[in-house]
Design an enzyme around this catalytic site. Sequence first.
Site, PDB file in Angstrom:
ATOM      1  N   ASP A   7      44.697  34.410  56.847  1.00 34.08           N
ATOM      2  CA  ASP A   7      44.444  33.193  57.600  1.00 34.08           C
ATOM      3  C   ASP A   7      43.074  33.219  58.238  1.00 34.08           C
ATOM      4  O   ASP A   7      42.316  32.251  58.160  1.00 34.08           O
ATOM      5  CB  ASP A   7      45.504  33.040  58.681  1.00 34.08           C
ATOM      6  N   ASP A  49      50.348  29.270  49.640  1.00 32.65           N
ATOM      7  CA  ASP A  49      50.891  29.854  50.857  1.00 32.65           C
ATOM      8  C   ASP A  49      52.217  29.206  51.213  1.00 32.65           C
ATOM      9  O   ASP A  49      53.205  29.872  51.541  1.00 32.65           O
ATOM     10  CB  ASP A  49      49.870  29.637  51.968  1.00 32.65           C
TER      11      ASP A  49
END
Lengths: 256, 501
Positions: free
Chosen positions: B421, B275
Amino acid sequence: MTNNAHVIVHALSPVIHELMLVFLKSAFFWLVSLLLSSLWWFAVVPLREQLAFGLVFSVIFQEAFRLVFYVLIRKAEIGLKRVWREEAGGSTSALVNNKSLIAYVSGFGFGVISGAFSLVNVLADMTGPGTIGLHGNPQNFFITSAVLTLCFILLHTCWGVVFFNGLEKKRYYQVVIVLLSHMLISCLGRNGLHCEHLARPAEWWKWFNFGPLFPYTVSVRVRANQLASVACCYPSDFGRRGGILADGEAFWPTIY
Amino acid sequence: MDTQAQNQGFEVQEDDIEVAIRQPGQDSGRTTADPESGEVVPHHRQGQTSPPHRLPADGTLLDQGEHTTQVDQSHGQSSSEDEADDDDSENEIVHGAKHVIMLFIPVILCMLVVVTTISSIGFYTKRDGYLIYTPFSENTDSNAKRIRNVLGNTFIMLGVVVVMTTVLILLYKYKCYKVIHGWLIMASLLLLFLFSYVYLGEVLRNYNVPMDYITVILIMWNFGIVGLICIHWKGPLHLQQAYLIMISALMGLIFIKYLPDWTLWFVLAAISIWDLVAVLCPKGPLRILVETAQERNEPIFPALIYSSTMVWVVTTVEPDAGNDSGTSNIKANNMELVPLGETTVTPEESTVTESSPRQDNGGFTERNGDHEARQRRRDEVARREVQQRSCRDEQGEPATRVSVQQSDEPKERGVKLGLGDFVFYSVLVGKASSYGDWNTTIACFVAILIGLSFTLILLAIFRKALPALPVSITFGLVFYFSTREIIAPFMELCSVNQVYI
């Protein structure tokens, strides 16, 4: 009474989100202090069975992190103050003007997370397959734990208020008092209330080890109230608040 | 296997993670027009002081001279521009608390759903089979071999994620929107029908509730179709958010069930590193995605991102010039919340607004909060145009304060969080809770939320898309392992002795 509650809610509504964040952050700080004290306890292998060792350092770490939290909050405030001064009429300044709000909330955060850590596994066990008190064990284990946990939440809240007040007004003896009383109260539990003691009425005197806890809780509570932990939300304070004092001195809405 | 593959594909996209707050200041660098087309694009500032005026600094909308005039006038005599900028950013932080909490609520909800499910429904902690992405078994004799297998699994998973993300970016780059939408719709179809069907079945079985197939079909059909419509087309904001939270939770549950223990921890770590790379590298795929979307003035696909909250419609009216200017622009701020879907400023409209002569709207000091409150709709901009014209007609000449129009526009402001997320946060917390120690769960919970708020602080500082996973997942992992290994014994000792700390 409802009027008062309404006033409090109304006064808090602009800052409620920030208070939630303060709550969360203080909980996190308590968590870090617990982590450090557990590490310390874990690292010193020979004393691992001596709970008193871990206990004393745990209290020290907790109060140290309360201090760190206070310093950080103060730093953040200095930045925010400038904005809020511009907003003098605005309601956001309630946070700066009422330091005890932050003190209260952060103490509450400490209390809630410590209470959660103390009680949540006990609660989880309560649902489990086992039954308490089968083999002559004390049956009031759960209720004792719950009451003591509540006491500690309350105490943490009040310690937060007293601690922050002591730092704010440079009355450091208050800080020392908080540290000492925290130590005292935590250590009272040491050797205090083993489950098996409760089973035999002859040993119920052990309860009295916890005797001081309750009056102490009440007295600290009263003390913290004198420090205007709750009263600060009342509109009378808002009325004479008049925004942030020009010299940036913290306004402390108490009679203390 | 097909379903799993699809599902995986969906996941892969979902880990397109970022929190994006767009800054008008930044936008002006990249795009020419400020008001955005879509619903998901936030405006960071609530048109208060400088940004609207500084926005056209690139000269596309205004000439430079006018720009500086505006800045001077709006800041009045006392505050310099830098100071105003500082105050502005601080002010954002003040108002930011509300946004942080608004973002916390869905994250907390998602984690709660997963934790409750994990601790009450045995199906999701029972091992039966693995995904094809994790072919190596963890049940080996030697630790060395286990580590090798875990690493192998992790790399395969990460590889799938990377490849899928790249494919998505390529599709987006070459504008194969139909393919992407098909892909996303297929994925959400699976989640909404198949996985929720499984979930429903397990819940019913767990609580021993009988239910006939007709009812189930009716429920599933309605649930799925409404979900598809809400996610991909339009629907009430809260419903859409609820569906996004639900599919994230379902996805997280699938991960918890089908990933082996250690592989899961390693995948969490690897994903958060990925990420970081994907969002922050100059050529990172997610960065490319965000930038391309900004260039094209498009919202990122609604099935991938939880678009935070509400539209903030800000009506700023410049107060009397006699006021001390320091307090003026903030005082006059009058905010209203409007559901996100309702204020859509299309590009055409915005261009109309932008190109209208700016100096003409002076004297527009009417406080229009009340009568506009009841009707902020698509025709907002046009209507205000009319008002401005009328004002101009009455006043006859350009007045001194010229900053009203920009700050009067409906400003969207909010934080966006990728669904990935949600998925990985809840995976971490759910996995932590699957061992039965609630202290660990609470610790991970608090750590993730703190990580998220830390990321949001970073967001306020750096003002560009940031990866939301690394900080939170790092905190979560640290607290998971330390709680499990170190804190839990300590707390156990305390609680056995009935010692409270």
